[in-house]
Design an enzyme around this catalytic site. Structure first.
Site, PDB file in Angstrom:
ATOM      1  N   ASP A 101       0.969  -1.200   0.124  1.00  0.00           N
ATOM      2  CA  ASP A 101      -0.042   0.031  -0.019  1.00  0.00           C
ATOM      3  C   ASP A 101       0.839   1.241   0.025  1.00  0.00           C
ATOM      4  OD1 ASP A 101      -2.464   1.628   0.427  1.00  0.00           O
ATOM      5  OD2 ASP A 101      -1.964   1.793   2.664  1.00  0.00           O
TER       6      ASP A 101
ATOM      7  N   ASP B 287      -0.219   5.117   0.628  1.00  0.00           N
ATOM      8  CA  ASP B 287      -0.184   6.209   1.545  1.00  0.00           C
ATOM      9  C   ASP B 287      -0.560   5.513   2.809  1.00  0.00           C
ATOM     10  OD1 ASP B 287      -0.915   8.641   0.544  1.00  0.00           O
ATOM     11  OD2 ASP B 287      -2.450   7.821  -0.684  1.00  0.00           O
TER      12      ASP B 287
END
Lengths: 262, 262
Positions: free
Chosen positions: B17, B19
């Site tokens: 991922d 952010d």
């Protein structure tokens, strides 16, 4: 209908929801003026209880008069009437970030609190979110950051829509609140319907006990559940039909309600 | 940790991922560059999967490079990569009201669809709601009226927050979506995590089966539940601590993850 016509006609006071029951947008609901006039002829008490988060009693009373319905200012209740007091009682005199219209801000100031500008959200100890025609990403950010940092979260209501003429709608206070709730990770304290305080204030001003009065409303979540919680008779106005059994009485038109009361 | 270090080191691919895991705002997460470099030295496949609703792959890849992390454009996936295709498959070539940033609009156009201006919301057959820095009451009204009138409702993700540096945040796509969901009375179709399509696309591009790869993410709802659903190993990055048992492996820092993989 789980209530006899005789029981209904024995009631001494009727509290009407405004948006969707007395008016939609700027036009009267057909038959509303007539049923209100009948109740007054019969010597019953009539008052008005709206979840409107953008207008205080005087503004709502002026709109009633403009549409031809007589009412005293004290017979019209909105959550803004008790907002300042609820904040003072629960959190003391506060620094408030108010996301909503000018009357929401005025109600906060009248309660003795101070207003925090949006760009200084970090100073707020309480955030009030009403329906906000100026809602923006910036205002969403300010409100949710302040609440995430520990400020209390209050709203007049969770109604998802504001009904307009012809079945159209505007997003309600509840829609704005859900954005803030998601980003902040918190749920608000609700001032208006279905919570008890405004119903109790309406009963007090009519000088009636809950068993002596009915709430006439078009929202099952706000009007019907709220009225039942305090012990009032719940009359659901459902022009497009509605669930049987949630209210004591369900009517499809104001003319039908008038016939039941005659 | 419900997985042995040996099982972890046997994995052939790692999906990160972005952010909150690789960067927060405009700074790298401490140790992220080092763990990525280690995985590449070890000959493992590395790719990136973000729920970002405002940026396409090329923009995310450029940000990675700017922060000093090498990546090919095809190794970076965002929901916008498949948005146009999902709309075409489910609803055909559509007239789309897009509430979000310019790359959301570009992704819709690239899918062969046309854009409906906000003031002509009534013409929309599909409404896409992304994170919208220009979100306003007017845009909320247009989106919720179009959906209430029958348009399909799609969103890249339901993430409530966009994490920034220093624990700060911006409201996420999910916050904007909740306002529209409340006023429209509808729930959206979700394109990104935790739904399977983007995970499956990432696996396909790495040429790996789900059992051969791990997802490294900081969101239990999006990353961990999504990865488990498709059969990938789920590694939760929880710097402030997190619930034990929801992921196969939980790490408090990227340095800890690096040690487990060495």
């Amino acid at each position: 209908m789980t209530m006899s016509r005789r029981e209904l006609r024995a009631l001494r006071g009727f509290v009407f929801d405004l948006d969707g029951c007395v008016w939609t947008g700027d036009i009267l609901v057909p038959g509303a003026a007539e049923v209100l006039a009948l109740l007054r002829q019969q010597g019953r008490r009539v008052s008005f209880l709206t979840n409107n988060s953008r207008a205080r009693s005087a503004t709502m009373q002026a709109k009633l008069e403009r549409l031809g319905v007589e009412a005293a200012v004290e017979d019209v209740l909105t959550p803004l009437e008790i907002l300042g007091e609820v904040i003072a009682t629960r959190w003391g005199i506060s620094r408030v970030l108010a996301i909503g219209g000018p009357e929401l801000e005025a109600a906060v100031l009248d309660g003795g609190h101070t207003l925090v500008p949006v760009d200084r959200y970090g100073e707020a100890t309480v955030v009030v979110v009403g329906n906000d025609f100026a809602f923006s990403y910036e205002r969403l950010t300010a409100a949710s950051r302040a609440i995430a940092a520990g400020a209390a979260f209050v709203t007049p209501n969770l109604d998802p829509r504001l009904p307009l003429e012809g079945g159209d709608f505007l997003p309600g206070c509840g829609a704005v609140v859900e954005a803030v709730a998601a980003a902040s990770g918190a749920r608000p304290v609700v001032i208006g319907k279905p919570e008890p305080p405004l119903f109790e204030l309406a009963l007090g001003r009519m000088d009636l006990r809950a068993e002596e009065a009915a709430m006439v409303g078009d929202s099952v979540d706000s009007d019907i559940r709220g009225a039942r919680r305090v012990g009032m008779t719940a009359i659901l106005f459902a022009p497009d039909g509605g669930l049987d059994g949630v209210a004591h009485v369900m009517v499809k038109s104001m003319a039908q309600l008038k016939r039941l009361l005659q």
